[in-house]
Scaffold this motif. Structure first.
Motif, PDB file in Angstrom:
ATOM      1  N   ARG A  34     -20.982  13.327 -14.653  1.00 26.20           N
ATOM      2  CA  ARG A  34     -19.750  14.097 -14.522  1.00 26.20           C
ATOM      3  C   ARG A  34     -19.481  14.927 -15.780  1.00 26.20           C
ATOM      4  N   TRP A  39     -20.506  18.949 -12.537  1.00 22.24           N
ATOM      5  CA  TRP A  39     -21.498  17.887 -12.694  1.00 22.24           C
ATOM      6  C   TRP A  39     -22.813  18.468 -13.169  1.00 22.24           C
ATOM      7  N   TYR A  82     -18.073  11.167  -6.885  1.00 20.88           N
ATOM      8  CA  TYR A  82     -17.240  11.668  -7.980  1.00 20.88           C
ATOM      9  C   TYR A  82     -15.849  12.076  -7.505  1.00 20.88           C
TER      10      TYR A  82
END
Length: 212
Positions: A34, A39, A82
């Motif tokens: 991340r 990302w 995420y």
């Protein structure tokens, strides 16, 4: 906050370590991390043992490819983790031999591929459900992972391999390695060992604040 350059280097170090020890082969597997604005993810069809920091793909928070080589076909799966679990900063996917063999031979249960065999499996890995086979990069698999992103630390993709997420790339790798070694122990023992008792698991909860 770890810098982008440091994360690129960490991905390369972890990828090389996994490849050299046989946790993945050829161009299989992928790793992501991340960033504040998106990302990093390994390129599609890249060998994890030969990654170069500048080649790692950068993707924006909306999934747009920003720079580097073309991102892995499993980008959407990583993105779902995420998006739903703010504590996750690293995701690792390999085609680890013992775990893939386990799905071919038959897992312990659909919602938990292995019984609780060792204390570190319980402490570092936790419950790992099986996701039935679909092609690599399938959006249906990504949608299924999205539902599990906050309740487990990883999943096992049937015939493909584990996907594990943690607070860093290195920690995700450590958990994946523990999972693979547990699968190897399970596959090589006959008769199969009994799981840890509930009393033993409760002691781990009390002493180490383990969630199981």
């Amino acid at each position: 906050m770890t810098s982008e350059a440091q994360l690129r280097e960490e991905i390369c170090v972890v990828g090389k370590s996994l490849y050299e020890r046989g946790y993945t082969v050829g161009s299989a597997g992928n790793i992501s991390a991340r960033l504040e604005d998106g990302w990093l993810i390994t390129p599609t069809d890249a060998c994890l043992g030969r990654l170069m920091p500048q080649d790692i793909a950068k993707v924006s928070t909306d999934g747009t490819w920003v720079s580097g080589a073309k991102p892995s076909k499993t980008l959407e799966l990583h993105r779902q983790v995420y998006d739903r679990n703010p504590e996750v900063n690293g995701v690792v996917h390999t085609h680890s031999t013992s775990l893939v063999a386990l799905t071919l031979a038959g897992v312990w249960r659909q919602d938990d591929i292995l019984p609780p065999l060792t204390p570190y499996q319980v402490m570092k890995v936790g419950h790992i459900p099986l996701i039935a086979y679909q092609r690599p990069g399938s959006p249906d698999v990504a949608a299924r992972v999205a539902l599990l992103a906050n309740s487990v630390r990883g999943v096992m993709l049937e015939r493909l391999g584990p996907v594990v997420w943690e607070t860093s790339v290195s920690k995700a790798s450590f958990a994946l390695e523990e999972l693979e070694e547990t699968a190897r122990l399970w596959m090589m023992t006959n008769p199969k060992p009994e799981p840890l008792t509930e009393a033993a698991i409760e002691e781990l909860r009390q002493v180490f604040a383990v969630k199981w």
